[in-house]
Design an enzyme around this catalytic site. Structure first.
Site, PDB file in Angstrom:
ATOM      1  N   THR A 212      51.806  44.786  47.544  1.00 48.11           N
ATOM      2  CA  THR A 212      50.394  44.295  47.481  1.00 48.11           C
ATOM      3  C   THR A 212      49.697  45.070  47.915  1.00 48.11           C
ATOM      4  O   THR A 212      50.115  44.712  49.932  1.00 48.11           O
ATOM      5  CB  THR A 212      50.276  42.691  46.990  1.00 48.11           C
ATOM      6  N   ARG A 240      52.561  43.985  31.480  1.00 47.65           N
ATOM      7  CA  ARG A 240      52.297  42.233  32.238  1.00 47.65           C
ATOM      8  C   ARG A 240      51.354  42.797  33.272  1.00 47.65           C
ATOM      9  O   ARG A 240      50.801  44.000  34.226  1.00 47.65           O
ATOM     10  CB  ARG A 240      53.814  42.398  33.182  1.00 47.65           C
ATOM     11  N   GLY A 242      49.219  41.045  37.057  1.00 51.45           N
ATOM     12  CA  GLY A 242      49.875  40.284  37.728  1.00 51.45           C
ATOM     13  C   GLY A 242      48.784  39.025  38.496  1.00 51.45           C
ATOM     14  O   GLY A 242      47.527  39.346  37.800  1.00 51.45           O
ATOM     15  N   ASP A 243      48.996  38.716  39.477  1.00 49.19           N
ATOM     16  CA  ASP A 243      47.958  37.403  40.060  1.00 49.19           C
ATOM     17  C   ASP A 243      46.498  37.599  40.663  1.00 49.19           C
ATOM     18  O   ASP A 243      45.256  38.121  40.490  1.00 49.19           O
ATOM     19  CB  ASP A 243      48.034  35.854  40.987  1.00 49.19           C
ATOM     20  N   THR A 263      49.411  37.532  47.764  1.00 48.18           N
ATOM     21  CA  THR A 263      50.339  38.975  47.496  1.00 48.18           C
ATOM     22  C   THR A 263      51.604  37.481  47.524  1.00 48.18           C
ATOM     23  O   THR A 263      51.485  36.428  48.110  1.00 48.18           O
ATOM     24  CB  THR A 263      50.352  39.597  48.892  1.00 48.18           C
ATOM     25  N   GLY A 266      53.446  37.107  41.589  1.00 50.13           N
ATOM     26  CA  GLY A 266      51.616  36.799  41.062  1.00 50.13           C
ATOM     27  C   GLY A 266      52.184  35.490  40.094  1.00 50.13           C
ATOM     28  O   GLY A 266      50.819  34.927  39.911  1.00 50.13           O
TER      29      GLY A 266
HETATM   30  N1  ASP Z   1      51.215  39.953  43.480  1.00 50.22           N
HETATM   31  C1  ASP Z   1      51.301  40.850  42.874  1.00 50.22           C
HETATM   32  C2  ASP Z   1      52.066  40.958  41.636  1.00 50.22           C
HETATM   33  O1  ASP Z   1      52.307  39.529  40.949  1.00 50.22           O
HETATM   34  C3  ASP Z   1      52.953  41.150  43.873  1.00 50.22           C
HETATM   35  C4  ASP Z   1      52.723  41.072  45.428  1.00 50.22           C
HETATM   36  O2  ASP Z   1      52.018  40.664  46.033  1.00 50.22           O
HETATM   37  O3  ASP Z   1      54.069  41.367  45.856  1.00 50.22           O
HETATM   38  O4  ASP Z   1      51.741  41.751  41.054  1.00 50.22           O
END
Ligand code: ASP
Length: 350
Positions: A212, A240, A242-243, A263, A266
Site C-alpha cells: 500500500t 474484496r 480492504g481497510d 498498511t 486489511g
Molecule cells: N491494507 C491493504 C489491504 O488490505 C494491503 C496492504 O497494506 O498491504 O488492502
C-alpha cells in the site's frame, strides 16, 4: 504551536528511541519516533509488504528509497510553499502511485480473477471532509479520484461502475488496463494460485502478498491530513475491499488528535478500527502519539495481523510503528532533507 523547527539530528535522536514490543516473533518489531516541532512535516509509507533482505539488490534499495524520496519532496514542496496538508498528502501519494515498485496505481497487484481493483482514500483533519473510491480500475491516480469524491461529491465513498462514471464526468485522466499490468505482479498471482491448488504452506515473501502507499502531514496552519492508496492483497477475492478506503480503519485525520495511514492485513485493521483507534486513545486516554500508535499495532499483531501505520499528531510528533519485517517509510521535517528506511533494524537516513 510555537518554538523552533527541529534539526535532523534531533529527529534522528527521537527515532533512536525505538520501542521493541514483546511480540511473539523476535523478528517482528515496532518502531516509533517522535519529535515536537513547529512548522510542517510529512511522513510517507510504501507498504509493509517489503521484499526479503536477500532479494534487495543495491539497485533495488536505491530505487525504493528514490521512490519514497520523490513522494516526500512532492509533499514538502507544497507544504514549504504554504500549501495545505490535504494537498501535500494527495500529491505525495500520487507520486507513489506513479512508481511501479509500489502496490498502488501503476504497480497494483492482481485479484484472484486476474483483475486489478484499487482502493484509495483521503481525509482532511480540519473539516473531516473525506473521499474514497473502492474496487476501481481506470483512473490513472486512484488518489485523485478519492480527492475528487471529497471535493465534488456529497458521497464519501464510491465503488465500481458508479465511481468510474463519476471520475469520467469529472474529467480525470484514465488509463487502459495495460498501464497497470506488470509481469512481476502477474507472476506473483500465478505463484499464489498454484500454491492454493497444491495446498502448500504460505511462505511467500511479504512483497508478493500485499502493499500500500500512504502519507500523513501537518501543515504550517496546524492542519492534519491523511491519504492512502492500494491494490490490496495479491489474489484477494474479486470485489474484496480492504481497510484503505474504510475511514477509521486504514485512513483517518482529525485535527487535535492525529492523522493516520495504515498498511497490512486489511481485514485485521478493519476489525480493530485501527486508524480511528489511534486518534481515540490520544483524545480519550490522553496517550502520546507513540503510545497510541504502538499499542494499536501491538494489538493487531497479537491478533495475528501483520502491518504498520504512519501517524502524525497536532504538535508534529511522528510515529512509524510496524510489526512486519519492514515497512517502506520516510519522513521530512520542515525544509530539511527527506529521510527513508526499509527494514525494522534501520534508522531513517538520507
Ligand atoms: N491494507 C491493504 C489491504 O488490505 C494491503 C496492504 O497494506 O498491504 O488492502
Amino acid at each position: 504551536m510555537g518554538g523552533e523547527l527541529p534539526t535532523l539530528g534531533a529527529w534522528q535522536a527521537a527515532l533512536k528511541c525505538e520501542q521493541r514490543l514483546g511480540l511473539p516473533d523476535a523478528d517482528r518489531s515496532a518502531t516509533s519516533g517522535s519529535l515536537p516541532l513547529s512548522g510542517f512535516a510529512l511522513a510517507v509509507h510504501g507498504g509493509a509488504g517489503t521484499i526479503r533482505r536477500s532479494q534487495l539488490t543495491p539497485e533495488l534499495n536505491a530505487a525504493y528509497r528514490a521512490g519514497l524520496r520523490a513522494a516526500l519532496l512532492a509533499g514538502q514542496a507544497i507544504l514549504a510553499g504554504g500549501g495545505s496538508s490535504i494537498d501535500a498528502v494527495t500529491e505525495a501519494v500520487a507520486a507513489l502511485e506513479d512508481d511501479p515498485l509500489f502496490n498502488a496505481g501503476r504497480g497494483a497487484v492482481f485479484n484472484a480473477a486476474g483483475h486489478i481493483e484499487m482502493d484509495a482514500a483521503v481525509m482532511d483533519g480540519r473539516t473531516r471532509a473525506a473521499g474514497a473510491v473502492a474496487g476501481v480500475n481506470g483512473p490513472r491516480n486512484p488518489i485523485h479520484a478519492a480527492r475528487t469524491v471529497m471535493d465534488r461529491s456529497d458521497a464519501v465513498l464510491l465503488v465500481g461502475d458508479g465511481a468510474l462514471e463519476f471520475c469520467r464526468s469529472a474529467g480525470l485522466p484514465f488509463e487502459p488496463e495495460s498501464y497497470f499490468w506488470s509481469e512481476r505482479r502477474w507472476e506473483a498471482l500465478q505463484r499464489e494460485l498454484e500454491r492454493r491448488r497444491t495446498g502448500a504452506p504460505d511462505d511467500r515473501d511479504d512483497a508478493d502478498r500485499h502493499g500500500t502507499v500512504g502519507a500523513v502531514a501537518l501543515d504550517s496552519d496546524g492542519n492534519l491530513a491523511a491519504a492512502t492508496s492500494t491494490g490490496g492483497m495479491t489474489a484477494k477475492p474479486a470485489g474484496r475491499i480492504g481497510d484503505t478506503p474504510v475511514f477509521g480503519a486504514g485512513t483517518w485525520a482529525e485535527n487535535g488528535a492525529c492523522a493516520v495511514s495504515a498498511t497490512g492485513d486489511g481485514e485485521m485493521f478493519i476489525r480493530h478500527g485501527a486508524a480511528h483507534e489511534v486518534a481515540a486513545r490520544i483524545r480519550l486516554r490522553g496517550q502520546s502519539l507513540a503510545e497510541a500508535a504502538d499499542s494499536v499495532i501491538a494489538e493487531i499483531g497479537a491478533s495475528g495481523g501483520d502491518g504498520g501505520l504512519i501517524a502524525i499528531d497536532a504538535s508534529g510528533h511522528v510515529a512509524l510503528p510496524f510489526n512486519s519485517l519492514g515497512m517502506y517509510r520516510g519522513a521530512v521535517v520542515g525544509h530539511e532533507a527527506p529521510q527513508t528506511a526499509i527494514y525494522a533494524e534501520e534508522e531513517l537516513s538520507e
